[in-house]
Design an enzyme around this catalytic site. Structure first.
Site, mmCIF file in Angstrom:
data_model
loop_
_atom_site.group_PDB
_atom_site.id
_atom_site.type_symbol
_atom_site.label_atom_id
_atom_site.label_comp_id
_atom_site.label_asym_id
_atom_site.label_seq_id
_atom_site.Cartn_x
_atom_site.Cartn_y
_atom_site.Cartn_z
ATOM 1 N N LYS A 6 0.899 -1.224 -0.026
ATOM 2 C CA LYS A 6 -0.114 -0.021 0.060
ATOM 3 C C LYS A 6 0.814 1.190 0.026
ATOM 4 O O LYS A 6 0.439 2.248 -0.682
ATOM 5 C CB LYS A 6 -1.029 0.169 1.139
ATOM 6 C CG LYS A 6 -0.343 0.216 2.416
ATOM 7 C CD LYS A 6 -1.449 0.148 3.580
ATOM 8 C CE LYS A 6 -0.820 0.455 4.888
ATOM 9 N NZ LYS A 6 0.268 1.515 5.112
ATOM 10 N N THR A 7 1.744 1.266 0.852
ATOM 11 C CA THR A 7 2.755 2.506 1.023
ATOM 12 C C THR A 7 3.414 2.752 -0.428
ATOM 13 O O THR A 7 3.432 3.900 -1.028
ATOM 14 C CB THR A 7 4.006 2.512 1.892
ATOM 15 O OG1 THR A 7 3.215 1.880 3.169
ATOM 16 C CG2 THR A 7 4.804 3.455 1.903
ATOM 17 N N ASP A 24 -3.622 7.623 4.525
ATOM 18 C CA ASP A 24 -3.222 6.203 4.792
ATOM 19 C C ASP A 24 -3.896 5.836 6.074
ATOM 20 O O ASP A 24 -4.263 6.456 6.729
ATOM 21 C CB ASP A 24 -1.494 6.124 5.072
ATOM 22 C CG ASP A 24 -0.872 4.697 4.977
ATOM 23 O OD1 ASP A 24 -1.840 3.797 4.271
ATOM 24 O OD2 ASP A 24 -0.050 4.673 5.263
ATOM 25 N N GLU A 25 -3.852 4.400 5.974
ATOM 26 C CA GLU A 25 -4.607 3.753 7.166
ATOM 27 C C GLU A 25 -5.759 4.316 7.673
ATOM 28 O O GLU A 25 -6.330 4.515 8.754
ATOM 29 C CB GLU A 25 -3.455 3.716 8.575
ATOM 30 C CG GLU A 25 -2.074 3.183 8.268
ATOM 31 C CD GLU A 25 -2.171 1.706 8.418
ATOM 32 O OE1 GLU A 25 -3.214 1.203 8.452
ATOM 33 O OE2 GLU A 25 -0.979 1.144 8.241
ATOM 34 N N GLN A 41 -7.850 -4.975 9.176
ATOM 35 C CA GLN A 41 -6.987 -4.642 10.297
ATOM 36 C C GLN A 41 -7.162 -3.481 11.021
ATOM 37 O O GLN A 41 -6.341 -2.696 11.690
ATOM 38 C CB GLN A 41 -5.516 -4.349 9.274
ATOM 39 C CG GLN A 41 -4.816 -5.452 8.669
ATOM 40 C CD GLN A 41 -3.821 -5.165 8.089
ATOM 41 O OE1 GLN A 41 -2.628 -5.191 8.651
ATOM 42 N NE2 GLN A 41 -3.566 -4.828 6.933
ATOM 43 N N ARG A 77 1.687 -10.838 10.205
ATOM 44 C CA ARG A 77 2.958 -10.397 10.588
ATOM 45 C C ARG A 77 4.245 -11.480 9.847
ATOM 46 O O ARG A 77 5.305 -10.850 9.815
ATOM 47 C CB ARG A 77 3.352 -9.996 11.844
ATOM 48 C CG ARG A 77 2.628 -8.938 12.657
ATOM 49 C CD ARG A 77 2.278 -7.554 11.794
ATOM 50 N NE ARG A 77 1.070 -7.901 10.978
ATOM 51 C CZ ARG A 77 0.876 -6.821 9.913
ATOM 52 N NH1 ARG A 77 1.962 -6.063 9.526
ATOM 53 N NH2 ARG A 77 -0.206 -6.905 9.146
#
Length: 702
Positions: free
Chosen positions: A47-48, A247-248, A278, A642
């Protein structure tokens, strides 16, 4: 003759292709037309990279980079984005450009939501009733103020503790509830403590406002109020940008979402990136409905799903998909691993928490011996902080270096708070909170009684504590010792950045003040151990170094402005670390942390421990019902995703509770992860029960 070029030309350095290496879904997200855009970015889907590529694409399509705003929710994420996008935007100098021209580069504005609001509030503080040099208080100052408020209200700590008052105030502020309307929000069946908290909120807010101070939550609350009450200010701030990227987005609270929408509603070029699977911060005010309902709230929105995972093995992703598909409401998406096949997640069933810690750390030790992964690619994830104790004991016993993420912050150190208070007072003598901390640090004759006498008079007169101290000392109303103390403090303040000689930096001014105050000698008297003295003095040195770095980076000729900017940046970082557990892992050590702290990180090997009912999912969620269980499932999903190569899930059959061993039941999530959800029952656990896989001794993962 060649055509004369403009003095400066902004361009993307070397014109990097923002589309290079993107998969089709990522390409769709980058190339989507300006307008409402929801990018559903599953774990490990890049995503980044997509956010950065979209910024580059917008610039190549003609958007001025400085009119692009990218908002993140942690300083860590903002730093990462700045680092990854840095160097791509430069001023292209021409023959007519002076090499001494220090005009700032034209770059996108990349910021946390709180840093953005600080800048907005600095520009419009007077419209909100605050001084231009308002102070952002830290947690300890909040607690001091809350304790004072409760004392004035004659509320015993047994009824309402300062920390509890602050927690309730934070809840109200995150929902946009202002002090003057808080009583209207109380339910009729609320207990008396809520009425006391509401009264405390009003008095706390008057106290903060009276000294020109705001807390972390105020930064959003006051800006939200500014936008609501002053449409011209909202328009002025919104007109600074043509594109807003967030973002997020799944972590936004109601007040955060209102501020971001207010900045984007006119041009509607709002790109939000996140993953509803998430969303794990409902307890902090995050509302998953923002990302779930985005297409409804922003008609005509484009929705792009990123489902190709570049982090974890197919076996780990398969388990994650089986888990998260059980949630009651979510955007439909299924992750697909793009990395080679590996081991299936394994399950460790232990007799109790000590046995669990021994089994897990033995597994860690074996993998280290086989050089399967280095220490810093290993993490043990717990649901609650108290679970770490037995693991710390076993890790130390096996001499495995580890780092407990979320441990005591650098900024919690006594000497750091002292020096920051010195700095605050040097640029603003009306900062009563800072003065209260260092009035007699190091000791200079200003006793507690003298300061309290001045504080009472200052409250009555409406003057600052410092001006009142000066008045009392000059009119002979203080003892000779206290008067001498005021004179010493006055001399120190005169050495501050606002009064420095030309060419003296803010960092040099601070050093001079600390030397004149004999602060190092003070630390040496306070702490007998030489190593402790040196460690604390190194902390002081780091503050000076940070101020110098900040001054160099900003090239600001006004030392007082440098100090104010530095203090703003520091307090935001401190508050964020406390809220987000955003301590950056350091060194080649195994990481021991909570599942919440692990969000945004990834490791080759992950051990998720305590997979038991009432632990994960937590007992609070079990009692609260479906939506709370869904959030716990998302938290479990975050932990699973993770892991890159190896995932171990552990549980204990018994766990110590108030000195007695109590039976535990395997978590429903273990059944779901292994595709056996139909086998989960509400019955008690039995020692012979097997979950998902037969318990086994560790063997080579190869």
């Amino acid at each position: 003759m060649p055509t004369t070029l403009p003095t400066k030309q902004t361009h993307v350095n070397r014109r990097p292709d923002p589309h290079r290496g993107l998969n089709p879904a990522q390409m769709d997200a980058v190339r989507a037309p300006a307008g409402p855009l929801l990018v559903l970015a599953g774990a490990g889907t890049g995503k980044t990279r997509v956010v950065i590529a979209r910024i580059l694409h917008l610039v190549q399509q003609g958007a001025p980079p400085e009119r692009i705003l990218a908002v993140t929710f942690t300083n860590k994420a903002a730093r990462e984005m700045v680092l990854r996008i840095g160097g791509k935007f430069k001023q292209k100098r021409t023959s007519r450009t002076s090499s001494k021209d220090n005009a700032p580069d034209r770059k996108p504005e990349i910021s946390t939501i709180h840093s953005l609001c600080v800048r907005i509030l600095r520009r419009h503080a007077e419209h909100a009733g605050y001084p231009a040099r308002f102070v952002i208080v830290d947690r300890s100052e909040q607690e001091t103020s809350a304790r004072r408020v409760l004392k004035e209200l004659k509320v015993a700590e047994a009824t309402l503790r300062p920390a509890d008052l602050l927690a309730r105030i934070s809840q109200w502020k995150s929902r946009g509830v202002r002090a003057d309307e808080v009583f209207d929000t109380l339910s009729t069946d609320a207990d008396d403590s809520w009425d006391l908290a509401a009264a405390g909120y009003q008095r706390y807010q008057r106290l903060m406002h009276g000294v020109g101070a705001v807390d972390f939550d105020d930064l959003l609350l006051v800006v939200d109020q500014l936008f609501d009450q002053h449409e011209t200010i909202r328009q002025q701030e919104a007109q600074r940008f043509d594109h807003v990227l967030v973002d997020e987005y799944q972590d936004t609270s109601g007040i955060q979402e209102r501020i971001l929408s207010a900045l984007a509603r006119d041009h509607r070029s709002l790109c939000v990136v996140g993953d509803d699977d998430q969303s794990i911060y409902a307890w902090r005010g995050a509302q998953i409905s923002h990302i779930l309902d985005f297409p409804t709230r922003w008609p005509g929105a484009t929705v792009v799903r990123l489902e190709e995972n570049y982090r974890s093995t197919p076996e780990i992703i398969e388990a994650a998909n089986k888990l998260i598909e059980r949630n009651s409401r979510r955007h439909d998406k299924t992750l697909v691993s793009k990395v080679p096949s590996g081991l299936k997640p394994s399950i460790v069933q232990a007799q109790d928490e000590v046995d669990e810690a021994r089994r897990v750390t033995a597994d860690v030790e074996g993998l280290l011996r086989e050089r399967y992964a280095p220490h810093n690619e290993m993490a043990i994830l717990v649901r609650t902080g108290e679970q770490t104790r037995v693991f710390e004991t076993e890790l130390r016993h096996r001499n495995i270096p580890y780092e407990l993420i979320g441990s005591r912050s650098f900024f919690d150190r006594r000497e750091v708070k002292d020096v920051l208070s010195f700095l605050r007072l040097l640029v603003d003598q009306t900062d009563d909170l800072a003065l209260s901390r260092i009035a007699n640090v190091p000791p200079r004759g200003l006793s507690y009684n003298a300061v309290e006498k001045a504080r009472k008079k200052a409250t009555e007169s409406g003057e600052s504590l410092w001006s009142t101290l000066l008045d009392l000392s000059r009119t002979g109303q203080l003892s000779s010792a206290a008067t001498a103390g005021v004179e010493k403090l006055e001399k120190l303040i005169a050495l501050g950045p606002a009064n420095t000689k030309s060419g003296t930096t803010a960092a040099e001014a601070l050093q001079h003040v600390l030397n004149q105050a004999n602060y190092r000698q003070y630390l040496e008297k306070e702490f007998e151990d030489e190593r402790e003295q040196e460690a604390r003095w190194l902390s002081v040195e780091e503050i000076v170094n940070g101020l110098a770095r900040n001054e160099k980076d900003n090239r600001d000729t006004d030392p007082a402005t440098v100090v104010q900017r530095y203090l703003d940046d520091l307090i935001l970082e401190v508050q964020e670390a406390e809220r987000f557990e955003d301590d950056k892992p350091k060194g080649n050590t195994l990481k021991l942390m909570t599942l919440h702290a692990a969000k945004g990180l990834e490791f080759d090997c992950v051990w998720m421990v305590g997979l038991e009912e009432n632990l994960l999912p937590h007992i609070r969620a079990v009692n609260e019902g479906l939506s709370a269980i869904d959030e716990e499932r998302r938290l479990c999903y975050v932990g699973v995703t993770r892991a890159r190569k190896r995932l171990v899930l552990s549980l204990a059959l018994t766990r110590m509770k108030w000195g007695k061993a109590k039976p535990c039941k395997p978590s429903r999530f273990l059944y779901e992860l292994t595709g056996q959800s139909e086998k989960f029952s509400e019955g008690p656990a039995k020692a012979r029960e097997k979950v998902g896989a037969k318990p086994r001794t560790r063997r080579s993962p190869r």
